[in-house]
Write a protein that holds these residues in place. Sequence first.
Motif, short mmCIF file in Angstrom:
data_model
loop_
_atom_site.label_atom_id
_atom_site.label_comp_id
_atom_site.label_asym_id
_atom_site.label_seq_id
_atom_site.Cartn_x
_atom_site.Cartn_y
_atom_site.Cartn_z
N GLY A 80 0.84 -1.21 0.00
CA GLY A 80 0.00 0.00 0.00
C GLY A 80 0.86 1.24 0.00
N MET A 81 0.26 2.36 -0.37
CA MET A 81 1.04 3.60 -0.45
C MET A 81 0.25 4.78 0.08
N VAL A 82 0.95 5.64 0.82
CA VAL A 82 0.38 6.91 1.31
C VAL A 82 1.25 8.04 0.75
N PHE A 83 0.61 9.01 0.10
CA PHE A 83 1.35 10.12 -0.51
C PHE A 83 1.31 11.34 0.40
N GLN A 84 2.08 12.36 0.01
CA GLN A 84 2.08 13.61 0.79
C GLN A 84 0.70 14.24 0.79
N GLU A 85 0.03 14.18 -0.36
CA GLU A 85 -1.32 14.73 -0.48
C GLU A 85 -2.10 13.88 -1.46
N TYR A 86 -3.39 14.09 -1.49
CA TYR A 86 -4.26 13.48 -2.49
C TYR A 86 -4.31 11.95 -2.43
N SER A 87 -4.12 11.38 -1.24
CA SER A 87 -4.31 9.94 -1.13
C SER A 87 -5.79 9.59 -1.05
N LEU A 88 -6.62 10.57 -0.68
CA LEU A 88 -8.04 10.30 -0.48
C LEU A 88 -8.84 10.66 -1.72
N LEU A 89 -9.95 9.97 -1.93
CA LEU A 89 -10.84 10.30 -3.05
C LEU A 89 -11.73 11.46 -2.61
N PRO A 90 -11.65 12.61 -3.32
CA PRO A 90 -12.30 13.84 -2.85
C PRO A 90 -13.82 13.76 -2.85
N TRP A 91 -14.39 12.90 -3.68
CA TRP A 91 -15.85 12.83 -3.79
C TRP A 91 -16.47 11.83 -2.83
N ARG A 92 -15.62 11.20 -2.02
CA ARG A 92 -16.14 10.26 -1.03
C ARG A 92 -15.98 10.83 0.37
N THR A 93 -16.93 10.49 1.24
CA THR A 93 -16.80 10.89 2.64
C THR A 93 -15.61 10.16 3.26
N VAL A 94 -15.22 10.63 4.44
CA VAL A 94 -14.15 9.98 5.20
C VAL A 94 -14.48 8.50 5.41
N LEU A 95 -15.72 8.24 5.83
CA LEU A 95 -16.11 6.85 6.10
C LEU A 95 -16.00 6.00 4.84
N ASP A 96 -16.50 6.52 3.72
CA ASP A 96 -16.46 5.74 2.47
C ASP A 96 -15.04 5.58 1.94
N ASN A 97 -14.19 6.60 2.16
CA ASN A 97 -12.79 6.44 1.76
C ASN A 97 -12.18 5.22 2.43
N VAL A 98 -12.52 5.01 3.70
CA VAL A 98 -11.94 3.87 4.42
C VAL A 98 -12.73 2.59 4.13
N ALA A 99 -14.06 2.69 4.12
CA ALA A 99 -14.91 1.50 4.04
C ALA A 99 -14.95 0.87 2.64
N LEU A 100 -14.61 1.64 1.60
CA LEU A 100 -14.74 1.12 0.25
C LEU A 100 -13.41 0.61 -0.31
N GLY A 101 -12.43 0.42 0.57
CA GLY A 101 -11.15 -0.15 0.12
C GLY A 101 -11.34 -1.57 -0.35
N PRO A 102 -10.42 -2.05 -1.20
CA PRO A 102 -10.54 -3.40 -1.77
C PRO A 102 -10.63 -4.51 -0.73
N GLU A 103 -9.97 -4.32 0.42
CA GLU A 103 -9.98 -5.35 1.45
C GLU A 103 -11.40 -5.70 1.90
N PHE A 104 -12.30 -4.69 1.81
CA PHE A 104 -13.66 -4.90 2.29
C PHE A 104 -14.56 -5.49 1.21
N GLY A 105 -13.99 -5.56 0.01
CA GLY A 105 -14.68 -6.05 -1.18
C GLY A 105 -16.11 -6.52 -1.02
N GLY A 106 -16.29 -7.80 -0.72
CA GLY A 106 -17.62 -8.37 -0.75
C GLY A 106 -18.42 -8.24 0.54
#
Length: 227
Positions: A80-106
């Motif tokens: 996985g990778m974390v950048f200085q900025e722009y690691s988050l998807l701007p159109w998703r809420t904080v919760l969805d940024n975390v909850a919609l990661g591939p690990e949570f898939g199904g």
Amino acid sequence: GPILRIEGLRKTFRTNNGGTLEALAETSFNVSENDFVCIVGPSGCGKSTLLRMIAGLETISAGRIGYRGEPVSRPQKEIGMVFQEYSLLPWRTVLDNVALGPEFGGAPREEREAKAKEYLRLVGMEDFSGAFPHELSGGMRQRVAIVRALANDPDVLLMDEPFGALDAHTRILLQKELLRVWENFRKTILFVTHGVDEAIYLADRILVMSARPGRILEIFNVGMERP
Ligand code: ADP
Ligand code: ADP
């Protein structure tokens, strides 16, 4: 054996005027499981390029990258990778940024959200679940970016100056939180910074790189005692 094996890695970019730019000279090192490795060096020496190659985001000009003995050539869930900025998807809420990661898939939505809230609680961000990234301070965004990366359950976390854009006070808070979270999860971390203080505070080992084209000048074992 080591979790990451970097052997004779090099990167040459083609430039617009048809020339070439050597960004990374021959580079070899190993990383052991659960190590916290900081990479320091002057601006432009190829630190980001090195991380991006390990992340599978950049082609390799020469050499090899092995992850658990397998070559890395494209992005994979385990790294996985974390950048200085722009690691988050701007159109998703904080919760969805975390909850919609591939690990949570199904997994069902409630389960994903409960898990995401648990992660957000670890960094004191549970009250901001409904916020969008642009509504948060830089420090808050990076807290979310870190737990978002961890929520995908990578073995290796690559961090490219994740605190570089933060003020000194916030940076120190985030460094402490990162160590606390890291002790919880025991991931292998490669952390790029040009702050030597930051590297000494965080790392088990520090790789020092030369000016471009970057090559490793020294590897220091900091010898940090971990609980
Ligand atoms: P650092 O992270 O150490 O500041 P980088 O890895 O970002 O260094 O860049 C290393 C060198 O490669 C710099 O001279 C940079 O301008 C150059 N570089 C980076 N990406 C590209 C690219 N896509 N095309 C051409 N040159 C690049
Ligand atoms: P950093 O120093 O933090 O790595 P840079 O400003 O060097 O950041 O690079 C930011 C982005 O621009 C990266 O994706 C890098 O690959 C790209 N980049 C850097 N230098 C060049 C360049 N000379 N030509 C094309 N892309 C570049």
